[in-house]
Design a protein around this motif. Structure first.
Motif, PDB file in Angstrom:
ATOM      1  N   VAL A 168      17.894  31.914 -33.228  1.00  0.00           N
ATOM      2  CA  VAL A 168      17.147  31.939 -31.970  1.00  0.00           C
ATOM      3  C   VAL A 168      15.643  31.809 -32.221  1.00  0.00           C
ATOM      4  CG1 VAL A 168      16.533  33.370 -29.983  1.00  0.00           C
ATOM      5  CG2 VAL A 168      18.901  33.245 -30.727  1.00  0.00           C
ATOM      6  N   VAL A 169      15.125  32.522 -33.201  1.00  0.00           N
ATOM      7  CA  VAL A 169      13.693  32.434 -33.515  1.00  0.00           C
ATOM      8  C   VAL A 169      13.333  31.006 -33.927  1.00  0.00           C
ATOM      9  CG1 VAL A 169      11.893  33.211 -35.102  1.00  0.00           C
ATOM     10  CG2 VAL A 169      13.479  34.861 -34.119  1.00  0.00           C
ATOM     11  N   GLY A 170      14.204  30.365 -34.701  1.00  0.00           N
ATOM     12  CA  GLY A 170      13.942  28.984 -35.098  1.00  0.00           C
ATOM     13  C   GLY A 170      13.904  28.035 -33.908  1.00  0.00           C
ATOM     14  N   LEU A 171      14.811  28.222 -32.939  1.00  0.00           N
ATOM     15  CA  LEU A 171      14.827  27.374 -31.748  1.00  0.00           C
ATOM     16  C   LEU A 171      13.570  27.591 -30.902  1.00  0.00           C
ATOM     17  CD1 LEU A 171      18.587  27.689 -30.683  1.00  0.00           C
ATOM     18  CD2 LEU A 171      17.470  25.744 -31.778  1.00  0.00           C
ATOM     19  N   VAL A 172      13.146  28.842 -30.776  1.00  0.00           N
ATOM     20  CA  VAL A 172      11.920  29.136 -30.021  1.00  0.00           C
ATOM     21  C   VAL A 172      10.722  28.449 -30.671  1.00  0.00           C
ATOM     22  CG1 VAL A 172      10.319  30.978 -29.399  1.00  0.00           C
ATOM     23  CG2 VAL A 172      12.768  31.292 -29.050  1.00  0.00           C
ATOM     24  N   CYS A 173      10.645  28.490 -31.991  1.00  0.00           N
ATOM     25  CA  CYS A 173       9.550  27.829 -32.701  1.00  0.00           C
ATOM     26  C   CYS A 173       9.582  26.321 -32.460  1.00  0.00           C
ATOM     27  CB  CYS A 173       9.640  28.131 -34.193  1.00  0.00           C
ATOM     28  SG  CYS A 173       8.367  27.350 -35.188  1.00  0.00           S
ATOM     29  N   ALA A 174      10.771  25.722 -32.449  1.00  0.00           N
ATOM     30  CA  ALA A 174      10.888  24.283 -32.220  1.00  0.00           C
ATOM     31  C   ALA A 174      10.360  23.895 -30.839  1.00  0.00           C
ATOM     32  CB  ALA A 174      12.351  23.856 -32.383  1.00  0.00           C
ATOM     33  N   VAL A 175      10.685  24.708 -29.822  1.00  0.00           N
ATOM     34  CA  VAL A 175      10.182  24.431 -28.478  1.00  0.00           C
ATOM     35  C   VAL A 175       8.661  24.566 -28.430  1.00  0.00           C
ATOM     36  CG1 VAL A 175      10.212  25.206 -26.085  1.00  0.00           C
ATOM     37  CG2 VAL A 175      12.334  25.134 -27.389  1.00  0.00           C
ATOM     38  N   LEU A 228       6.560  24.053 -30.826  1.00  0.00           N
ATOM     39  CA  LEU A 228       5.970  22.900 -31.506  1.00  0.00           C
ATOM     40  C   LEU A 228       6.026  21.648 -30.639  1.00  0.00           C
ATOM     41  CD1 LEU A 228       7.469  23.403 -35.080  1.00  0.00           C
ATOM     42  CD2 LEU A 228       5.094  23.787 -34.386  1.00  0.00           C
ATOM     43  N   ALA A 229       7.057  21.562 -29.797  1.00  0.00           N
ATOM     44  CA  ALA A 229       7.221  20.380 -28.955  1.00  0.00           C
ATOM     45  C   ALA A 229       6.298  20.397 -27.741  1.00  0.00           C
ATOM     46  CB  ALA A 229       8.673  20.251 -28.504  1.00  0.00           C
ATOM     47  N   ILE A 230       5.916  21.611 -27.258  1.00  0.00           N
ATOM     48  CA  ILE A 230       5.087  21.709 -26.049  1.00  0.00           C
ATOM     49  C   ILE A 230       3.881  22.608 -26.354  1.00  0.00           C
ATOM     50  CG2 ILE A 230       5.113  22.133 -23.560  1.00  0.00           C
ATOM     51  CD1 ILE A 230       8.118  22.137 -23.660  1.00  0.00           C
ATOM     52  N   GLY A 237      -1.379  12.019 -22.033  1.00  0.00           N
ATOM     53  CA  GLY A 237      -2.665  11.922 -22.722  1.00  0.00           C
ATOM     54  C   GLY A 237      -2.550  12.069 -24.230  1.00  0.00           C
ATOM     55  N   GLY A 238      -1.377  12.487 -24.728  1.00  0.00           N
ATOM     56  CA  GLY A 238      -1.201  12.644 -26.168  1.00  0.00           C
ATOM     57  C   GLY A 238      -1.208  14.094 -26.573  1.00  0.00           C
ATOM     58  N   ALA A 239      -0.405  14.452 -27.534  1.00  0.00           N
ATOM     59  CA  ALA A 239      -0.292  15.819 -28.017  1.00  0.00           C
ATOM     60  C   ALA A 239      -1.514  16.188 -28.818  1.00  0.00           C
ATOM     61  CB  ALA A 239       0.969  15.977 -28.872  1.00  0.00           C
ATOM     62  N   PRO A 240      -1.985  17.430 -28.660  1.00  0.00           N
ATOM     63  CA  PRO A 240      -3.108  17.869 -29.445  1.00  0.00           C
ATOM     64  C   PRO A 240      -2.741  18.010 -30.901  1.00  0.00           C
ATOM     65  CG  PRO A 240      -2.182  19.699 -28.232  1.00  0.00           C
ATOM     66  CD  PRO A 240      -1.441  18.500 -27.813  1.00  0.00           C
TER      67      PRO A 240
END
Length: 541
Positions: free
Chosen positions: A454-461, A463-465, A537-540
């Motif tokens: 679960v912690v890994g999935l939260v980190c992935a989200v 990173l994506a947003i 506008g592109g990801a920071p």
């Protein structure tokens, strides 16, 4: 009736009670819910010794904290049983008893030993009940207050000046109003847990199921888990952003996403080790202190270094009394700053004195309101419509800003495991991930694996947003406002009935519901539009 005969009857009754409790533990608490042990009865046994001219009363009371009602034993419902559970031998007159053999010292000794054995059995049963999925109630007022404030005050305080820039000075009224709403719905939430005498629900999803069946449970779980996991995403984004800003000035060439991954690894450690909410109490106190430091630094720096002093040749940004179009968006952001509903059932379950819950939640809301007014008024006054979110990016760089960013980063790393713990506790309760069923080693292994995933999935989200302001607005509009202002009132009315509230309270409920619905819809639309603009506008970096 001799005392020894009476005591043996009592012991036989206690064995029957133990069997009843074993059967109760095998049955579910409610449809689709986890098993809940039957509370031990609070019963008075009166033994009358007419020959000795005395009466002995022994009262056994369950110390199990969730037992708010007396278990009605079938033996107490027969003819001649007293309403309060007294066993008194009045079948013989004094004349009849005179001819009986008097109680000798050996019998009195046997009676004392039997009573001691009965008391030991009761204590063992109570201990067994506590171990079956029930948290330990050992948190006092200050620890409970710290847990609530640590979750509430968090990163939301950094959004308050920006909310004022969206709504104008009317944001002051919104902050105060939201504090009253938060205290009121926080009390209703805990009342919903105890709607059925003799039982206590454990979480918001169980409240939803009790009120509206399985679909109510699914809807509540969606908003509940979206809030818990979404807020943790925000914490990871903010901590990574601050660490990147602090160390990039020192020439450390690590991207913000790498720092977010490192923050997640640090958060994972307490997530893997902590098992109950009461174990996180010390962390909550440190998180509270960190938040106080951040608010103090932001307030002082805003007053000491306003925009006009930082840019003396430029005109000061303007302020407004009210900006109507921005009020719903500001409302959703401010509501997020007060949200902590998903944590309330777990904090209350760990309190030594659960009757103090209204005092805890109202004191916490008052404390947060004062803190938000300090940082909101000073930040909006100093930087006006140009204030950004988080407000620490508006104050001048230097030692104070660095200290504040370090403190808020530490707070985030403390608050994130507590937020995740509420999610994990509900999952483990629903899926019966406990040592009693799986064994200690297997339970630890299963808990460690699924929590890590679960912690890994939260980190992935995260990173994506990586858009802190817009993502905060979206989460607060969809999940926080619903959990904060809508679901507690709707579930309370469904469980208790509308007649439970007087007319003036019904008016207050209607006002809260209208505010919540408008803020949720309007804030969600605005946040989605902002996210779309950011993504295009592109990801920071």
């Amino acid at each position: 009736m001799p005392v020894t005969t009476l005591i043996r009857r009592v012991l036989n009754r206690s064995n029957t009670l133990a069997d009843s409790e074993d059967a109760a533990r095998a049955a579910p608490l409610n449809e689709g819910g986890p098993a809940s042990p039957m509370p031990i009865a609070a019963t008075t046994f009166n033994a009358v010794d007419h020959d000795a001219g005395m009466a002995t009363t022994t009262r056994f009371i369950s110390n199990f904290p969730d037992s708010n009602s007396i278990y009605e034993d079938p033996y107490l419902q027969g003819a001649g049983a007293a309403a309060d559970g007294d066993f008194t031998d009045t079948s013989s007159s004094l004349g009849d008893i005179d001819g009986k053999m008097p109680i000798v010292e050996d019998e009195e000794k046997d009676a004392v030993e039997d009573l001691a054995r009965l008391e030991s059995q009761v204590a063992e049963q109570e201990q067994e009940i506590v171990q079956h999925g029930q948290p330990t109630r050992n948190a006092g007022f200050m620890r409970s207050f710290s847990s609530v404030v640590c979750i509430i005050i968090g990163t939301g305080c950094l959004q308050i000046p920006y909310a004022f820039a969206k709504s104008g000075w009317i944001g002051v009224a919104i902050v105060v109003l939201s504090a009253f709403i938060g205290g009121y719905t926080g009390v209703l939430t805990i009342k919903c847990l105890y709607y059925q005498a003799g039982q206590r629900l454990h979480s918001f999803p169980q409240i939803g199921r009790a009120a509206f069946g399985k679909y109510g449970q699914y809807a509540t779980q969606f908003f509940n888990y979206l809030y818990s996991l979404g807020t943790t995403c925000l914490y990871i984004i903010l901590a990574g952003q601050f660490i990147f800003q602090l160390l990039s000035t020192l020439g450390v060439g690590v991207t913000k996403k790498v720092w977010m991954i490192l923050v997640t690894l640090i958060i994972w450690i307490p997530v893997a080790l902590l098992k109950e909410m009461s174990e996180a109490a010390i962390m909550a106190i440190f998180g509270l202190l960190a938040s106080v430091i951040v608010i103090a630094v932001a307030t002082i720096m805003s007053i000491a270094q306003p925009y006009t002093k930082m840019h003396p040749t430029e005109p000061a940004p303007g302020t407004d009394i009210a900006i109507a179009i921005g009020i719903p968006v500001a409302m959703s952001s401010i509501v997020f700053s007060y949200s902590g509903s998903v944590v309330y059932p777990h904090v209350e379950a760990s309190m030594k004195k659960p009757k103090q819950w209204p005092n805890v939640v109202y004191t916490a809301m008052g404390f947060c309101a004062v803190a938000y007014l300090l940082i909101g008024v000073s930040g909006y006054w100093a930087y006006g419509s140009d204030v950004v979110s988080p407000v620490l990016d508006s104050i001048p760089t230097g030692a104070p800003a660095t200290i504040a960013k370090i403190m808020i980063t530490l707070h985030v790393m403390i608050a994130a495991p507590i937020m995740l713990l509420t999610f994990f506790l509900e999952v483990e309760l629903a899926w019966k991930i406990n040592a009693e069923r799986l064994g200690k080693k297997r339970e630890f292994t299963v808990r460690l694996i699924y929590r890590s995933v679960v912690v890994g999935l939260v980190c992935a989200v995260a990173l994506a947003i990586p858009y802190f302001s817009d993502f905060l607005g979206l989460i607060s509009s969809i999940a926080c406002v619903t959990m904060f202002a809508i679901l507690p009132i709707v579930c309370y009315l469904k469980l208790y009935g509308h007649r439970i509230a007087p007319w003036y309270e019904k008016i207050w409920m209607a006002i809260v519901l209208i505010i919540g619905i408008v803020a949720s819809i309007w804030g969600s639309v605005d946040s989605v539009k902002s996210l779309i603009r950011d993504v295009k506008g592109g990801a920071p970096s």
